[in-house]
Design an enzyme around this catalytic site. Structure first.
Site, PDB file in Angstrom:
ATOM      1  N   THR A 259       0.866  -1.183   0.000  1.00 48.15           N
ATOM      2  CA  THR A 259       0.000   0.000   0.000  1.00 48.15           C
ATOM      3  C   THR A 259       0.900   1.230   0.000  1.00 48.15           C
ATOM      4  OG1 THR A 259      -0.034   0.091   2.390  1.00 48.15           O
ATOM      5  CG2 THR A 259      -1.767  -1.199   1.347  1.00 48.15           C
TER       6      THR A 259
ATOM      7  N   TRP B  21     -20.032  16.348  10.450  1.00 50.17           N
ATOM      8  CA  TRP B  21     -18.994  15.994   9.487  1.00 50.17           C
ATOM      9  C   TRP B  21     -19.261  16.647   8.138  1.00 50.17           C
ATOM     10  CZ3 TRP B  21     -17.574  10.082   9.945  1.00 50.17           C
ATOM     11  CH2 TRP B  21     -17.059   9.853  11.222  1.00 50.17           C
TER      12      TRP B  21
ATOM     13  N   LYS C 281     -14.279  17.712  10.528  1.00 51.91           N
ATOM     14  CA  LYS C 281     -15.204  17.738  11.663  1.00 51.91           C
ATOM     15  C   LYS C 281     -15.444  19.184  12.065  1.00 51.91           C
ATOM     16  CE  LYS C 281     -13.551  13.293  12.456  1.00 51.91           C
ATOM     17  NZ  LYS C 281     -12.261  12.948  11.888  1.00 51.91           N
TER      18      LYS C 281
ATOM     19  N   GLU D 151      -5.874  -3.741  -0.714  1.00 53.31           N
ATOM     20  CA  GLU D 151      -6.208  -4.844   0.194  1.00 53.31           C
ATOM     21  C   GLU D 151      -7.360  -5.704  -0.318  1.00 53.31           C
ATOM     22  OE1 GLU D 151      -5.520  -1.783   1.085  1.00 53.31           O
ATOM     23  OE2 GLU D 151      -4.579  -1.658   3.061  1.00 53.31           O
TER      24      GLU D 151
HETATM   25  P1  ADP Z   1      -3.552   3.762  -1.380  1.00 49.00           P
HETATM   26  O1  ADP Z   1      -4.040   4.951  -2.185  1.00 49.00           O
HETATM   27  O2  ADP Z   1      -3.562   3.982   0.082  1.00 49.00           O
HETATM   28  O3  ADP Z   1      -2.384   3.068  -1.945  1.00 49.00           O
HETATM   29  P2  ADP Z   1      -5.453   2.189  -2.668  1.00 49.00           P
HETATM   30  O4  ADP Z   1      -4.916   2.587  -3.980  1.00 49.00           O
HETATM   31  O5  ADP Z   1      -5.686   0.785  -2.379  1.00 49.00           O
HETATM   32  O6  ADP Z   1      -4.599   2.660  -1.526  1.00 49.00           O
HETATM   33  O7  ADP Z   1      -6.703   3.080  -2.414  1.00 49.00           O
HETATM   34  C1  ADP Z   1      -7.786   2.684  -1.660  1.00 49.00           C
HETATM   35  C2  ADP Z   1      -8.592   3.866  -1.243  1.00 49.00           C
HETATM   36  O8  ADP Z   1      -8.822   4.737  -2.351  1.00 49.00           O
HETATM   37  C3  ADP Z   1      -9.959   3.519  -0.760  1.00 49.00           C
HETATM   38  O9  ADP Z   1      -9.937   3.085   0.583  1.00 49.00           O
HETATM   39  C4  ADP Z   1     -10.694   4.837  -0.935  1.00 49.00           C
HETATM   40  O10 ADP Z   1     -10.434   5.729   0.112  1.00 49.00           O
HETATM   41  C5  ADP Z   1     -10.078   5.383  -2.183  1.00 49.00           C
HETATM   42  N1  ADP Z   1     -10.919   5.101  -3.335  1.00 49.00           N
HETATM   43  C6  ADP Z   1     -10.775   4.123  -4.249  1.00 49.00           C
HETATM   44  N2  ADP Z   1     -11.734   4.193  -5.181  1.00 49.00           N
HETATM   45  C7  ADP Z   1     -12.529   5.243  -4.857  1.00 49.00           C
HETATM   46  C8  ADP Z   1     -13.717   5.842  -5.410  1.00 49.00           C
HETATM   47  N3  ADP Z   1     -14.281   5.398  -6.528  1.00 49.00           N
HETATM   48  N4  ADP Z   1     -14.244   6.892  -4.765  1.00 49.00           N
HETATM   49  C9  ADP Z   1     -13.706   7.379  -3.638  1.00 49.00           C
HETATM   50  N5  ADP Z   1     -12.591   6.874  -3.070  1.00 49.00           N
HETATM   51  C10 ADP Z   1     -12.013   5.816  -3.670  1.00 49.00           C
END
Ligand code: ADP
Length: 543
Positions: A186, A445, A440, A331
């Site tokens: 991640t 929120w 917040k 994940e």
């Molecule tokens: P990271 O950016 O931490 O590497 P990921 O690429 O796995 O992790 O991103 C996952 C996160 O991206 C999700 O938990 C969410 O917050 C955000 N995300 C993914 N797709 C969407 C979407 N269509 N709309 C809003 N948020 C999204």
């Protein structure tokens, strides 16, 4: 009594065997880092994947050893997806946009044994190789002639020579389908990056699910352009699902600017493309500036961050291209939800349909989800209004990170996504925010995504990020940080006035800050932590 069906492990080698036997001629097109367009097909990919397996066999590796890639989307990366995992090794896709220190940390943590990289990343490899003692072999993804004599990397070999010497005969081994197939870290926006380890079984189930009509709807009739990198959550399963359905694939290499992506779509008759909103923003900007249209593109998958309404409207209303809004996480392999209307919504008027289509969508079969109260953990109603922490479970969702103490990761078998969401009575989930980005204000929120979506609809705004700023009375108040479109004139007051009637008064940002660029992370998402750091001396008006 047990069933009497064949007990065949679900292995990634099944995918490439199928693609070769039934779709050998389906094309694999790549814009290479060398600059040219390379044409291959599933038959070639399968043959070269077997050569990779034979070459790895000569590297003295154990079953399950990690083999890393540092590469853009291309036919070579695709062959490696199958050659490495299929032969019982673990494909570890590295994100080249990470800081070199973070990259070497990840390589060491994963104990990568072999590392293959695109020549465009040679300087990065030169910077990190001495800090990666587990890597026994470095391989440059190029022809023997392109290998520099003085790279400074001990024992560096050229990929084409490494696999070229190998036989194309190889029988994929059979093993436990729960064995690790690949891993992806991640992004590490909070603390060190965490290693997600996929299995053959999880990858196959996920690939199957992705093909379905109410998921990504992929078929042998499609020509698919994954702009989303193969180092970002397996390019959303597209390499695997495309093998299962025999789709044509078109790879953009490292050229992700608006013109390059648009040109490739037109030249290769792309019907479906997938990427994060920032990529589409660049492409739509290029099209608008040059008065361009699509001739073959039918749909785009948009995910990774929220699809702004203005972007959905542009694709659908101006260019006649359908948008599949999808949500997931590294994940989760990564697919969790995809937004496709249900049969009973066909009668809704256009505005109501559009409102649904902006949501992140319904759970893909195989994923279960629920929202819970952050304090008590009690499940919350699916009324489309009540928001809570989003939890998921399913056979392609992680139950632990590599080498970490995972004893408290799941709550009664559910994984905490870190997102805050609502779910409506039809099961459509909508992300309100990441829990750490939610603002917040006075005990209520404010969704930063909602504020951004409104700002992004303003014709002069190229990109907008909403963050909370400390406030003595309200705890936090939102501000919106804006990048103007090239040549656009717009004032702070114009933008704030644009919010009138579009949201509750107390949700309107207190201020607008204009910047030249918003920092983007390694997967093309806005980096709010970096933005907060950039604005650390900022004070809200009147304070
Ligand atoms: P990271 O950016 O931490 O590497 P990921 O690429 O796995 O992790 O991103 C996952 C996160 O991206 C999700 O938990 C969410 O917050 C955000 N995300 C993914 N797709 C969407 C979407 N269509 N709309 C809003 N948020 C999204």
């Amino acid at each position: 009594m047990l069933g009497l069906m064949q007990d065949q492990p679900l292995l990634i080698s099944m995918l490439i065997n199928h693609a070769e036997r039934h779709h050998a001629d389906a094309e694999i097109i790549s814009r290479r880092v060398e600059g040219d367009i390379h044409r291959s097909n599933w038959g070639e990919v399968a043959k070269r994947a077997r050569q990779i397996a034979n070459a790895l066999g000569g590297e003295n590796l154990a079953f399950g050893d990690r083999v890393a890639t540092l590469a853009w989307n291309s036919y070579r990366h695709l062959e490696l997806y199958f050659g490495i995992s299929g032969s019982g090794h673990v494909l570890h896709t590295l994100n080249p946009r990470l800081h070199p220190d973070q990259l070497s940390w990840i390589v060491n943590h994963a104990e990568d044994q072999v590392l293959l990289f695109d020549m465009s990343f040679l300087p990065l490899v030169q910077a990190v190789h001495a800090k990666c003692p587990t890597v026994k072999k470095w391989i440059a993804l190029c022809d023997a002639e392109a290998l520099p004599a003085d790279s400074g990397i001990p024992g560096l070999v050229a990929y084409e020579a490494w696999i070229g010497a190998q036989s194309t005969d190889y029988t994929w081994p059979q093993f436990d389908e729960r064995s690790a197939s690949s891993m992806c870290y991640t992004s590490g926006t909070t603390g060190n990056p965490k290693g997600v380890v996929y299995s053959h079984r999880s990858t196959l189930l996920h690939a199957w699910a992705a093909a379905a009509p109410d998921c990504l709807n992929m078929s042998s009739r499609d020509s698919i352009l994954p702009v989303v990198p193969m180092f970002h959550a397996n390019a959303w399963a597209i390499p695997y699902t495309a093998a299962a359905v025999g789709a044509k694939l078109v790879f953009p290499g490292g050229a992700l600017d608006g013109k390059s992506v648009y040109d490739l779509i037109e030249q290769e008759g792309v019907t479906m493309a997938a990427g994060v909103p920032t990529v589409w923003q660049m492409m739509l900007g290029h099209m608008e500036a040059n008065g361009l249209r699509f001739s073959t593109l039918k749909n785009t998958v948009i995910g990774g961050s929220a699809c702004p309404p203005a972007m959905l409207n542009t694709f659908v209303d101006i260019y006649g291209v359908d948008v599949l809004h999808a949500w997931g996480m590294t994940e989760m392999s990564p697919l969790g939800t995809v937004c496709v209307l249900k049969g009973n919504q066909a009668g809704l008027d256009a505005d109501a349909q559009r409102a649904v289509r902006l949501k992140q969508g319904r759970a893909v079969f195989g994923v279960d989800m629920k929202i819970v109260d952050p304090e008590s953990g009690a499940e919350l109603p699916w009324d489309g209004k009540t928001y809570g922490d989003l939890l998921v479970k399913g056979p392609w969702i992680t139950q632990g990170y590599f080498k970490l103490d995972n004893s408290n990761l799941l709550v009664d078998g559910w994984f905490h996504t870190g997102d805050v969401a609502t779910i409506d009575p039809d099961g459509f989930m909508q992300i309100t925010d990441r829990s750490k980005d939610v603002i917040k204000s006075g005990g209520e929120w404010i969704s930063s995504i909602d504020v951004e979506n409104i700002a992004m609809a303003h014709p002069a705004v190229a990109m907008a990020a909403c963050i909370g700023m400390p406030h003595p009375k309200w705890d936090e108040r939102p501000i919106v940080v804006v990048v103007k479109k090239p040549g656009a004139e717009v004032s702070r007051e114009d933008i704030l006035a644009f919010f009138d009637d579009k949201t509750a008064k107390w949700q309107i940002p207190d201020d607008v800050v204009f910047v030249d660029a918003i920092p983007l992370g390694a997967t093309g998402k806005m980096q709010k932590m970096a933005l907060r750091e950039q604005l650390k001396d900022y004070k809200l008006p009147g304070l």
